[in-house]
Design a protein around this motif. Structure first.
Motif, PDB file in Angstrom:
ATOM      1  N   HIS A 172      -2.144 -12.771   3.764  1.00 30.29           N
ATOM      2  CA  HIS A 172      -1.220 -11.753   4.363  1.00 30.29           C
ATOM      3  C   HIS A 172      -1.574 -12.040   5.846  1.00 30.29           C
ATOM      4  O   HIS A 172      -2.393 -11.249   6.558  1.00 30.29           O
ATOM      5  CB  HIS A 172      -2.711 -10.724   3.694  1.00 30.29           C
ATOM      6  CG  HIS A 172      -2.732 -10.534   2.287  1.00 30.29           C
ATOM      7  ND1 HIS A 172      -1.474  -9.778   1.442  1.00 30.29           N
ATOM      8  CD2 HIS A 172      -4.053 -10.950   1.279  1.00 30.29           C
ATOM      9  CE1 HIS A 172      -2.245  -9.790   0.577  1.00 30.29           C
ATOM     10  NE2 HIS A 172      -3.759 -10.905   0.022  1.00 30.29           N
ATOM     11  N   GLU A 201       4.564  -6.097   1.793  1.00 27.47           N
ATOM     12  CA  GLU A 201       4.946  -7.150   2.198  1.00 27.47           C
ATOM     13  C   GLU A 201       5.238  -8.316   1.299  1.00 27.47           C
ATOM     14  O   GLU A 201       5.591  -8.675  -0.084  1.00 27.47           O
ATOM     15  CB  GLU A 201       3.325  -7.697   1.667  1.00 27.47           C
ATOM     16  CG  GLU A 201       2.705  -8.435   2.774  1.00 27.47           C
ATOM     17  CD  GLU A 201       1.480  -9.062   2.330  1.00 27.47           C
ATOM     18  OE1 GLU A 201       1.279  -9.074   0.876  1.00 27.47           O
ATOM     19  OE2 GLU A 201       0.175  -9.205   3.669  1.00 27.47           O
ATOM     20  N   GLY A 212       2.867 -14.062   2.897  1.00 25.53           N
ATOM     21  CA  GLY A 212       2.999 -12.551   3.987  1.00 25.53           C
ATOM     22  C   GLY A 212       3.562 -12.301   5.363  1.00 25.53           C
ATOM     23  O   GLY A 212       2.555 -12.174   6.330  1.00 25.53           O
ATOM     24  N   ALA A 215       5.990  -8.016   7.102  1.00 20.30           N
ATOM     25  CA  ALA A 215       5.811  -6.290   6.085  1.00 20.30           C
ATOM     26  C   ALA A 215       5.439  -4.806   6.763  1.00 20.30           C
ATOM     27  O   ALA A 215       6.302  -5.099   8.012  1.00 20.30           O
ATOM     28  CB  ALA A 215       4.226  -6.220   6.374  1.00 20.30           C
ATOM     29  N   ALA A 332      -0.387  -3.186  -0.938  1.00 23.80           N
ATOM     30  CA  ALA A 332       1.164  -4.743  -0.864  1.00 23.80           C
ATOM     31  C   ALA A 332       0.999  -5.117  -2.593  1.00 23.80           C
ATOM     32  O   ALA A 332       1.370  -4.985  -3.324  1.00 23.80           O
ATOM     33  CB  ALA A 332       0.966  -4.866   0.424  1.00 23.80           C
TER      34      ALA A 332
END
Ligand SMILES: NC(=O)c1ccc[n+]([C@@H]2O[C@H](COP(=O)([O-])OP(=O)(O)OC[C@H]3O[C@@H](n4cnc5c(N)ncnc54)[C@H](O)[C@@H]3O)[C@@H](O)[C@H]2O)c1
Length: 345
Positions: A172, A201, A212, A215, A332
């Motif tokens: 992320h 994402e 990630g 997004a 996500a």
């Protein structure tokens, strides 16, 4: 004079120390008495590099706080170490200015918020983008009513930085390491709070990050406003600014802001025609700031302490920006729209 210990002497500490050295009010009012890092040589190197030759250096924060009894701790450690560093600082009676993010999870942030209340300590978080002339002018424009009631904010963030290091390995990466700045900027600008988010994402083909790097997030806000975020850290070419590129729409008109100094827009100026006539939006004057970016955050923190008021990015405000990040990640991961309102209580 505020006596301070700095903990975490990695890359970002250089930015803090340069800001402190080069800003008159900070150089005058802050005495850096100690430097701590897990690597004691790095702590000593950083203190020497910036000319703090009489400061104590070491690797044990609790022992340093015991020995020096400073007023504040400047916390620039990695997010994983934030909770224990802030807890140690509070236990020694220190107020804390932490780097973003406020905590490594929303649960940890809630714990730190409760502890700050219990111990009566001030905890603020670095959101350096609140301390730039452009965003202050945008905020003044929105508050002037020129655009009417704000119904939508849109932010685009497209850059292609090759950092190397931990960012290219973490999950992320865009949402966790960067989007908090844009989400917090949206909360700073919008006179409404986000209530729910749907986020998609991806890690696009060609990404040099492991997870990630891109997004798209859609936030619902109180009063019916919306905030949309489109971001990528693996977009080569045609970059936006680090502050994102914005479109703000109100009931009377729209404004574009490039995240730097360029603001332009138009508002309705008549009631006839397929497209109603418009005139250029009246923009407020730019107000010069005594200090910007990190220097602005640090100055606000020490001034707020002296005046007995809350700093601009105090913990109980900042946790709401952090909640946007973790709700976007949850959305996500689950493919569901996630409610935010309950997460910040
Ligand atoms: N506001 C911004 O624009 C901005 C920009 C970059 C980084 N940051 C934030 O700054 C923080 C630090 O980032 P960085 O790039 O300097 O990382 P870094 O890895 O270069 O430095 C972190 C340092 O913290 C030290 N450390 C870790 N745990 C410790 C502990 N328990 N006690 C003492 N020292 C400890 C490490 O040894 C390391 O030297 C992060 O939270 C990051 O998100 C903010």
């Amino acid at each position: 004079m505020v006596r301070a210990v700095m903990v975490g002497c990695g890359q970002m500490s250089n930015g803090w120390l340069t800001a402190i050295r080069e800003t008159d009010a900070l150089a005058r009012d802050i005495e850096l008495v100690g430097f701590v890092d897990l690597d004691p040589d790095l702590a000593a190197e950083r203190a020497a590099q910036h000319g703090f030759t009489s400061a104590k250096t070491g690797s044990d924060l609790a022992a340093m706080l015991e020995a020096l009894a400073p007023d504040v701790v400047f916390d620039i450690v990695v997010p994983q170490a934030r909770r224990s560093v802030v807890q140690t600082a509070f236990a020694h009676g220190c107020d804390v200015l932490s780097e973003k993010p406020m905590a490594n999870s929303l649960e940890e942030a809630r714990e730190l918020l409760a502890l700050a209340r219990e111990t009566g300590r001030t905890h603020a978080i670095v959101q350096n983008r609140r301390h730039l002339a452009g965003i202050r002018r945008m905020k003044a424009l929105i508050e002037s009513g020129e655009l009417g009631e704000i119904t939508a904010l849109h932010a685009d963030f497209f850059l292609g930085p090759h950092f190397g290091g931990f960012r290219e390995e973490m999950d992320h990466v865009l949402l966790l390491d960067m989007a908090i700045h844009t989400f917090d900027a949206a909360r700073f600008l919008l006179p409404a709070e986000p209530t729910a988010v749907y986020c998609q994402e991806t890690n696009p083909n060609g990404s040099w990050f492991s997870h990630g790097a891109s997004a798209n997030a859609l936030f619902d806000c109180t009063d019916g406003a919306t905030f949309s975020y489109r971001g990528s850290w693996c977009a080569e070419g045609a970059p936006t600014s680090w502050e994102s590129s914005w479109r703000v729409i109100g009931t009377k008109g729209s404004v574009l802001w490039d995240g730097n100094a360029l603001i332009e827009g138009a508002v309705r100026d008549g009631d006839d025609g397929f497209f109603r006539p418009t005139r250029p939006a009246a923009l407020p004057e730019e107000t010069p700031l005594e200090a910007t970016g990190h220097a602005g955050v640090i100055l606000d923190f020490i001034t707020a302490r002296a005046e007995g008021r809350a700093p601009l990015s105090v913990n109980d405000d900042n946790i709401k920006s952090l909640a946007m990040t973790f709700a976007a990640i949850e959305s996500a991961e689950t493919g569901r729209r996630v409610s935010i309102s309950e997460e910040t209580t």
